[in-house]
Scaffold this active site. Sequence first.
Site, short mmCIF file in Angstrom:
data_model
loop_
_atom_site.label_atom_id
_atom_site.label_comp_id
_atom_site.label_asym_id
_atom_site.label_seq_id
_atom_site.Cartn_x
_atom_site.Cartn_y
_atom_site.Cartn_z
N HIS A 272 -0.98 6.88 0.08
CA HIS A 272 -1.58 5.84 -1.11
C HIS A 272 -1.90 5.48 -2.00
O HIS A 272 -2.07 5.05 -2.85
CB HIS A 272 -3.41 6.57 -0.88
N CYS A 273 -0.42 6.05 -2.10
CA CYS A 273 -0.07 6.57 -3.63
C CYS A 273 1.05 5.11 -4.36
O CYS A 273 0.80 4.49 -4.87
CB CYS A 273 0.58 7.65 -4.36
N ILE A 274 2.44 5.29 -3.82
CA ILE A 274 3.29 4.15 -4.50
C ILE A 274 2.71 2.82 -3.82
O ILE A 274 3.50 2.42 -5.27
CB ILE A 274 4.29 5.04 -3.63
N ILE A 276 0.12 1.55 -4.42
CA ILE A 276 -1.12 1.09 -4.76
C ILE A 276 -0.86 1.37 -6.58
O ILE A 276 -0.94 0.59 -7.54
CB ILE A 276 -2.02 1.59 -4.60
N ASP A 277 -0.35 2.56 -7.12
CA ASP A 277 -0.99 3.26 -8.48
C ASP A 277 -0.06 2.52 -9.48
O ASP A 277 -0.72 2.13 -10.48
CB ASP A 277 0.15 4.57 -8.55
#
Length: 435
Positions: A272-274, A276-277
């Site tokens: 979910h992080c890399i 998108i963030d």
Amino acid sequence: MDNLDTLGVSIANKSAVVGIYGLGYVGLPLALRFAEVGLKVLGFDIDARKVDMLNAGQSYIERLTVDLIQTARRQGFEATADFARTREVDALIICVPTPLDAHREPDLSFIVNTIDAALPHMRAGQLVSLESTTWPGTTDEVLAPRLRARGLVPGDNCALVFSPEREDPGNPHYGTKDIPKVIGGHTPRCLALGKALYEHAIHTMVPVSNTRAAEMTKLLENIHRSVNIGLVNEMKIVADKMGINIHEVIDAAATKPFGFVPYKPGPGLGGHCIPIDPFYLTWKAREYGINTRFIELAGEINHYMPQWVVGKIADALNERGKAVKGSRILVLGLAYKKNIDDTRESPAVEIMDLLQAKGAHIDYSDPHVPVFPRKRDYYFDLQSVTLTADSIASYDCVVLATDHDSFDYVLLQQHAQVTVDTRGRLSVADNTVAA
């Protein structure tokens, strides 16, 4: 003694009730940890299926075993979909997704919907902590005004902090309690209360000057990885054209005892992080007239990788006189990284979608994901294929997208017609193509 003094006392003596909003890969481990250290925990989720499973002592996350859930239930943990029960909690910890919208811009709807659902039931003397990764300023600019409109003033009669989640699913060395917790407060008093709460559950606290610094910290962590993975993915493409094994090069470079950190290339970014963030920061930076070209370029490279893998699959089939259209292709590994069941933003799913669009017949095998999960953007009516000599040999091409340790790689190389290896896991062989 005012409302926040009372809150401080309840936190100190562990009589405070902790509300966790969003019982997914971040919220549920945190809920179990607070329950483990003796605080009463009420978990909120809009998914009635999850609520029912948890209250029945069942789990929907592979690494969080039934025993862990049932132990938490005996310790007083309860799940609910009733946001009116917000009035029962002393701390609201928001752990909901922050995806990108169709235009690849930040989508804060989960955060906004959560706080708006809780606000009618909030009272003075509560602490709000946002853990969802987001752009710097979200806590102050989105949450604080909503609280004030309800008569809740951060630092006066309520507390507001940002403390980014740092979960690493599948990491055998660092669980929720072991990962240092960054935290920033809307005011110094907010910070003190938030720090006191988390100190019950987390071994090491890392306070920073304000919520924006905490929000930027999480983005820097993930952008650092995104940029370095983008670099090594680009190096992989160059090395491939030159007939050089990039994994051999990385291993050799990693022998230098200083100045080099090895990153592994792959079929694209997942989790979910890399993926998108970085776009949360590039979006916010435009407000200040800044173009984050370096970050965006890394994002473009990583976003391109599934297409590059599909091109390598097409080349491998073409070498054997076959087209992608009509070929039977088995994708190994649906999770975004090995040995877990988390498929969020998994490049394997995008590869499946691209291949299907080209007319291939697609199956997948993943012992951690027995049935293709519900997803917002993709759906395949598929179940995991059991790997046997016959099943492997029946496919025109096998694509190693996620290198789970449980796969039998010897069996794979012995019986696959051709394997496209995106992880550098397989030994060099005539029927193996590096991607």
